[in-house]
Motif scaffolding. Structure first.
Motif, PDB file in Angstrom:
ATOM      1  N   GLY A  20       0.823  -1.215   0.000  1.00 45.10           N
ATOM      2  CA  GLY A  20       0.000   0.000   0.000  1.00 45.10           C
ATOM      3  C   GLY A  20       0.851   1.256   0.000  1.00 45.10           C
ATOM      4  O   GLY A  20       0.558   2.227  -0.699  1.00 45.10           O
TER       5      GLY A  20
ATOM      6  N   GLU B  66       1.106   4.011  -2.970  1.00 46.88           N
ATOM      7  CA  GLU B  66       0.825   5.430  -2.709  1.00 46.88           C
ATOM      8  C   GLU B  66       1.959   6.323  -3.220  1.00 46.88           C
ATOM      9  O   GLU B  66       1.739   7.462  -3.617  1.00 46.88           O
ATOM     10  CB  GLU B  66       0.603   5.647  -1.209  1.00 46.88           C
ATOM     11  CG  GLU B  66       0.118   7.008  -0.842  1.00 46.88           C
ATOM     12  CD  GLU B  66      -1.365   7.248  -1.159  1.00 46.88           C
ATOM     13  OE1 GLU B  66      -1.789   8.405  -1.008  1.00 46.88           O
ATOM     14  OE2 GLU B  66      -2.075   6.319  -1.547  1.00 46.88           O
TER      15      GLU B  66
ATOM     16  N   ASP C 154       0.817   8.288   6.232  1.00 49.77           N
ATOM     17  CA  ASP C 154      -0.354   8.898   6.875  1.00 49.77           C
ATOM     18  C   ASP C 154      -1.574   8.809   5.964  1.00 49.77           C
ATOM     19  O   ASP C 154      -2.691   8.569   6.425  1.00 49.77           O
ATOM     20  CB  ASP C 154      -0.071  10.358   7.231  1.00 49.77           C
ATOM     21  CG  ASP C 154       0.952  10.532   8.339  1.00 49.77           C
ATOM     22  OD1 ASP C 154       1.284   9.529   9.021  1.00 49.77           O
ATOM     23  OD2 ASP C 154       1.424  11.668   8.523  1.00 49.77           O
ATOM     24  N   SER C 155      -1.359   8.983   4.672  1.00 52.17           N
ATOM     25  CA  SER C 155      -2.450   8.943   3.710  1.00 52.17           C
ATOM     26  C   SER C 155      -3.099   7.562   3.634  1.00 52.17           C
ATOM     27  O   SER C 155      -4.324   7.448   3.655  1.00 52.17           O
ATOM     28  CB  SER C 155      -1.929   9.358   2.324  1.00 52.17           C
ATOM     29  OG  SER C 155      -2.936   9.223   1.348  1.00 52.17           O
ATOM     30  N   ILE C 156      -2.281   6.508   3.562  1.00 54.09           N
ATOM     31  CA  ILE C 156      -2.880   5.171   3.443  1.00 54.09           C
ATOM     32  C   ILE C 156      -3.571   4.736   4.725  1.00 54.09           C
ATOM     33  O   ILE C 156      -4.569   4.029   4.679  1.00 54.09           O
ATOM     34  CB  ILE C 156      -1.867   4.101   2.965  1.00 54.09           C
ATOM     35  CG1 ILE C 156      -0.707   3.930   3.952  1.00 54.09           C
ATOM     36  CG2 ILE C 156      -1.374   4.415   1.555  1.00 54.09           C
ATOM     37  CD1 ILE C 156       0.212   2.767   3.645  1.00 54.09           C
TER      38      ILE C 156
ATOM     39  N   LYS D  47      -5.053   6.885   6.826  1.00 54.02           N
ATOM     40  CA  LYS D  47      -6.292   7.683   6.844  1.00 54.02           C
ATOM     41  C   LYS D  47      -7.343   7.115   5.895  1.00 54.02           C
ATOM     42  O   LYS D  47      -8.534   7.102   6.207  1.00 54.02           O
ATOM     43  CB  LYS D  47      -5.977   9.136   6.470  1.00 54.02           C
ATOM     44  CG  LYS D  47      -7.165  10.057   6.559  1.00 54.02           C
ATOM     45  CD  LYS D  47      -6.776  11.495   6.246  1.00 54.02           C
ATOM     46  CE  LYS D  47      -7.991  12.405   6.341  1.00 54.02           C
ATOM     47  NZ  LYS D  47      -7.649  13.793   6.049  1.00 54.02           N
ATOM     48  N   LYS D  48      -6.909   6.617   4.739  1.00 56.95           N
ATOM     49  CA  LYS D  48      -7.828   6.036   3.758  1.00 56.95           C
ATOM     50  C   LYS D  48      -8.322   4.641   4.169  1.00 56.95           C
ATOM     51  O   LYS D  48      -9.209   4.102   3.524  1.00 56.95           O
ATOM     52  CB  LYS D  48      -7.138   5.902   2.391  1.00 56.95           C
ATOM     53  CG  LYS D  48      -6.837   7.200   1.704  1.00 56.95           C
ATOM     54  CD  LYS D  48      -6.083   6.896   0.409  1.00 56.95           C
ATOM     55  CE  LYS D  48      -5.578   8.147  -0.268  1.00 56.95           C
ATOM     56  NZ  LYS D  48      -4.772   7.816  -1.464  1.00 56.95           N
ATOM     57  N   GLY D  49      -7.701   4.062   5.201  1.00 54.47           N
ATOM     58  CA  GLY D  49      -8.087   2.724   5.638  1.00 54.47           C
ATOM     59  C   GLY D  49      -7.503   1.603   4.795  1.00 54.47           C
ATOM     60  O   GLY D  49      -7.973   0.465   4.857  1.00 54.47           O
ATOM     61  N   VAL D  50      -6.466   1.910   4.032  1.00 55.88           N
ATOM     62  CA  VAL D  50      -5.819   0.892   3.201  1.00 55.88           C
ATOM     63  C   VAL D  50      -5.187  -0.190   4.079  1.00 55.88           C
ATOM     64  O   VAL D  50      -5.270  -1.375   3.779  1.00 55.88           O
ATOM     65  CB  VAL D  50      -4.754   1.534   2.273  1.00 55.88           C
ATOM     66  CG1 VAL D  50      -3.928   0.488   1.548  1.00 55.88           C
ATOM     67  CG2 VAL D  50      -5.417   2.491   1.295  1.00 55.88           C
ATOM     68  N   CYS D  51      -4.557   0.253   5.163  1.00 54.53           N
ATOM     69  CA  CYS D  51      -3.884  -0.675   6.069  1.00 54.53           C
ATOM     70  C   CYS D  51      -3.546   0.061   7.360  1.00 54.53           C
ATOM     71  O   CYS D  51      -3.778   1.254   7.493  1.00 54.53           O
ATOM     72  CB  CYS D  51      -2.612  -1.236   5.426  1.00 54.53           C
ATOM     73  SG  CYS D  51      -1.408   0.042   4.984  1.00 54.53           S
TER      74      CYS D  51
END
Length: 176
Positions: free
Chosen positions: A66, A70, A146-148, A150-154
């Motif tokens: 992930g 990203e 932080d982005s992944i 926040k997006k709930g990717v992992c």
């Protein structure tokens, strides 16, 4: 062994000047973060890494996959030699690096763990990444991590995963 070393190759290199100084937002541009403004200094980047825990082993590939996705999959744009095993990785990696340098190739090396300083883990042509460049690339990877999350990717990537992604992003910045 839990750790793997890799070497990235960049083709013919007429100079050995290494990484251009102060690339600023180049890492973020490569990673697709055009509106980024969260550059940590070296001390802050070390604090961030220490906060992730040194020996946090979490099985599974979803975090690193992930994170690299990203960042635009920098690992897919590099030629690498991946050295694994229980013993001898450092010696084999050093021998391969020296052979490639003797062939006038630009060579990036990522190893783990470090002996004295995090910078030892990411080298170009045998020279450690500078404190400023280390802070910039860790900052860029932190934005992606932080982005992944926040997006709930992992869940939060481990320290090793952050450093691995940082090495790939750093090496890619050298060839683009």
């Amino acid at each position: 062994g839990l750790f793997a070393d890799f070497i990235s190759l960049y083709g013919k290199n007429p100079t050995t000047s290494g990484f251009p100084p102060r690339l600023g937002e180049a890492f973020l541009y490569l990673a697709g973060f055009k509106a980024w403004r969260q550059n940590m200094n070296y001390s802050e980047s070390l604090g961030y890494l220490d906060g992730l825990g040194k020996f946090g082993i979490k099985l599974g590939m979803e975090r690193i996959e992930g994170l690299l996705r990203e960042l635009g999959n920098p690992e897919q744009k590099l030629k690498t030699v991946h050295v694994t095993g229980t013993n001898g990785k450092g010696s084999v990696t050093s021998m391969i690096t020296n052979i490639l340098l003797a062939a006038n190739l630009k060579v990036g090396k990522f190893t783990s763990p470090h002996l004295v300083k995090y910078n030892e883990r990411i080298t170009l042509n045998g020279k450690d990444i500078s404190d400023d460049d280390f802070a910039m690339v860790i900052s860029a990877v932190k934005v992606a991590a932080d982005s992944i999350v926040k997006k709930g990717v992992c869940e939060q990537p481990t320290q090793f995963e952050i450093l691995t992604a940082a090495a790939f992003l750093y090496f890619l910045s050298l060839i683009q």
